[in-house]
Design a protein around this motif. Structure first.
Motif, PDB file in Angstrom:
ATOM      1  N   HIS A  62      36.504  31.036  33.138  1.00 16.95           N
ATOM      2  CA  HIS A  62      36.931  32.207  33.910  1.00 16.95           C
ATOM      3  C   HIS A  62      36.777  32.017  35.420  1.00 16.95           C
ATOM      4  O   HIS A  62      36.953  32.961  36.186  1.00 16.95           O
ATOM      5  N   ALA A  63      36.468  30.809  35.864  1.00 14.28           N
ATOM      6  CA  ALA A  63      36.183  30.564  37.278  1.00 14.28           C
ATOM      7  C   ALA A  63      37.336  30.963  38.193  1.00 14.28           C
ATOM      8  O   ALA A  63      37.130  31.545  39.254  1.00 14.28           O
ATOM      9  N   GLN A  64      38.561  30.647  37.803  1.00 17.31           N
ATOM     10  CA  GLN A  64      39.716  30.978  38.647  1.00 17.31           C
ATOM     11  C   GLN A  64      39.857  32.490  38.820  1.00 17.31           C
ATOM     12  O   GLN A  64      40.109  32.972  39.924  1.00 17.31           O
ATOM     13  N   LEU A  65      39.699  33.224  37.745  1.00 17.67           N
ATOM     14  CA  LEU A  65      39.771  34.688  37.822  1.00 17.67           C
ATOM     15  C   LEU A  65      38.625  35.248  38.661  1.00 17.67           C
ATOM     16  O   LEU A  65      38.827  36.174  39.459  1.00 17.67           O
ATOM     17  N   HIS A  68      39.475  34.742  42.249  1.00 19.16           N
ATOM     18  CA  HIS A  68      40.527  35.685  42.642  1.00 19.16           C
ATOM     19  C   HIS A  68      39.939  37.074  42.896  1.00 19.16           C
ATOM     20  O   HIS A  68      40.223  37.701  43.923  1.00 19.16           O
ATOM     21  N   GLU A  69      39.121  37.541  41.969  1.00 13.10           N
ATOM     22  CA  GLU A  69      38.500  38.863  42.111  1.00 13.10           C
ATOM     23  C   GLU A  69      37.587  38.917  43.335  1.00 13.10           C
ATOM     24  O   GLU A  69      37.582  39.898  44.074  1.00 13.10           O
ATOM     25  N   LEU A  70      36.829  37.856  43.543  1.00 14.09           N
ATOM     26  CA  LEU A  70      35.938  37.797  44.696  1.00 14.09           C
ATOM     27  C   LEU A  70      36.732  37.808  46.001  1.00 14.09           C
ATOM     28  O   LEU A  70      36.377  38.502  46.955  1.00 14.09           O
ATOM     29  N   GLU A  72      39.706  39.119  46.487  1.00 20.74           N
ATOM     30  CA  GLU A  72      40.223  40.480  46.699  1.00 20.74           C
ATOM     31  C   GLU A  72      39.129  41.413  47.197  1.00 20.74           C
ATOM     32  O   GLU A  72      39.344  42.210  48.100  1.00 20.74           O
ATOM     33  N   TYR A  73      37.944  41.306  46.611  1.00 23.67           N
ATOM     34  CA  TYR A  73      36.818  42.155  47.014  1.00 23.67           C
ATOM     35  C   TYR A  73      36.444  41.922  48.472  1.00 23.67           C
ATOM     36  O   TYR A  73      36.154  42.855  49.211  1.00 23.67           O
ATOM     37  N   LEU A  74      36.497  40.660  48.905  1.00 25.27           N
ATOM     38  CA  LEU A  74      36.139  40.316  50.281  1.00 25.27           C
ATOM     39  C   LEU A  74      37.295  40.481  51.259  1.00 25.27           C
ATOM     40  O   LEU A  74      37.130  40.275  52.451  1.00 25.27           O
ATOM     41  N   GLY A  75      38.481  40.833  50.736  1.00 21.10           N
ATOM     42  CA  GLY A  75      39.631  41.043  51.603  1.00 21.10           C
ATOM     43  C   GLY A  75      40.293  39.750  52.041  1.00 21.10           C
ATOM     44  O   GLY A  75      41.003  39.725  53.057  1.00 21.10           O
ATOM     45  N   TYR A  76      40.091  38.679  51.311  1.00 20.75           N
ATOM     46  CA  TYR A  76      40.694  37.395  51.648  1.00 20.75           C
ATOM     47  C   TYR A  76      42.147  37.390  51.214  1.00 20.75           C
ATOM     48  O   TYR A  76      42.474  37.743  50.091  1.00 20.75           O
ATOM     49  N   SER A  77      43.017  36.994  52.115  1.00 19.44           N
ATOM     50  CA  SER A  77      44.432  36.925  51.804  1.00 19.44           C
ATOM     51  C   SER A  77      44.870  35.472  51.858  1.00 19.44           C
ATOM     52  O   SER A  77      44.998  34.887  52.944  1.00 19.44           O
TER      53      SER A  77
END
Length: 113
Positions: A62-65, A68-70, A72-77
Motif C-alpha cells: 500500500h506504499a504508493q497509496l 498519495h494520501e500523504l 494530498e494531506y500536505l498539499g503537495y501538487s
C-alpha cells in the motif's frame, strides 16, 4: 525486517552513496511503517494481532497509496504526469548523436592504400 522486507543484503550497486541513500530510504520506510502500525493497532479491536512480517508486506503493498494520501494531506501538487511524459519523450539523449556518428564511422568501408 530490513533484511527480509527491504532486501538490504541485496544491493545492485557498489557505489557507497547509492548504498547510503537506499539504507536511509529503508530506515525511513521502516519508521513510517511502525508508526502506522501503532496507529492501526490503536484503532483495531484488542483481539486483532498484526504479525510484523504480515504488516511489513501489507505496508509495502500500500506504499504508493500511502504516499498519495500523504501528499494530498500536505498539499503537495505533483507535476502533471502526461505533460512531463510528452516533454521527456521528445528529448534526445546527449550521447545519441555521438553514438550514431561512431556507428556510421565504424561501418564505413575502409579504403586500402
Amino acid at each position: 525486517e530490513l533484511k527480509t522486507q527491504y532486501e538490504l543484503d541485496e544491493f545492485d550497486t557498489s557505489d557507497p552513496d547509492v548504498v547510503k541513500i537506499l539504507l536511509y530510504a529503508a530506515l525511513l520506510s521502516l519508521l513510517v511503517s511502525r508508526e502506522l502500525l501503532d496507529l492501526v493497532t490503536e484503532q483495531a479491536d484488542d483481539e486483532i494481532v498484526f504479525p510484523p512480517e504480515r504488516w511489513a508486506a501489507t505496508f509495502r503493498s500500500h506504499a504508493q497509496l500511502i504516499l498519495h494520501e500523504l501528499g494530498e494531506y500536505l498539499g503537495y501538487s505533483p507535476p502533471p504526469l502526461l505533460e512531463r511524459l510528452i516533454e521527456d519523450a521528445q528529448k534526445i539523449h546527449q550521447q545519441r548523436p555521438i553514438l550514431q556518428e561512431t556507428l556510421a564511422t565504424a561501418t564505413q568501408p575502409r579504403c586500402e592504400s
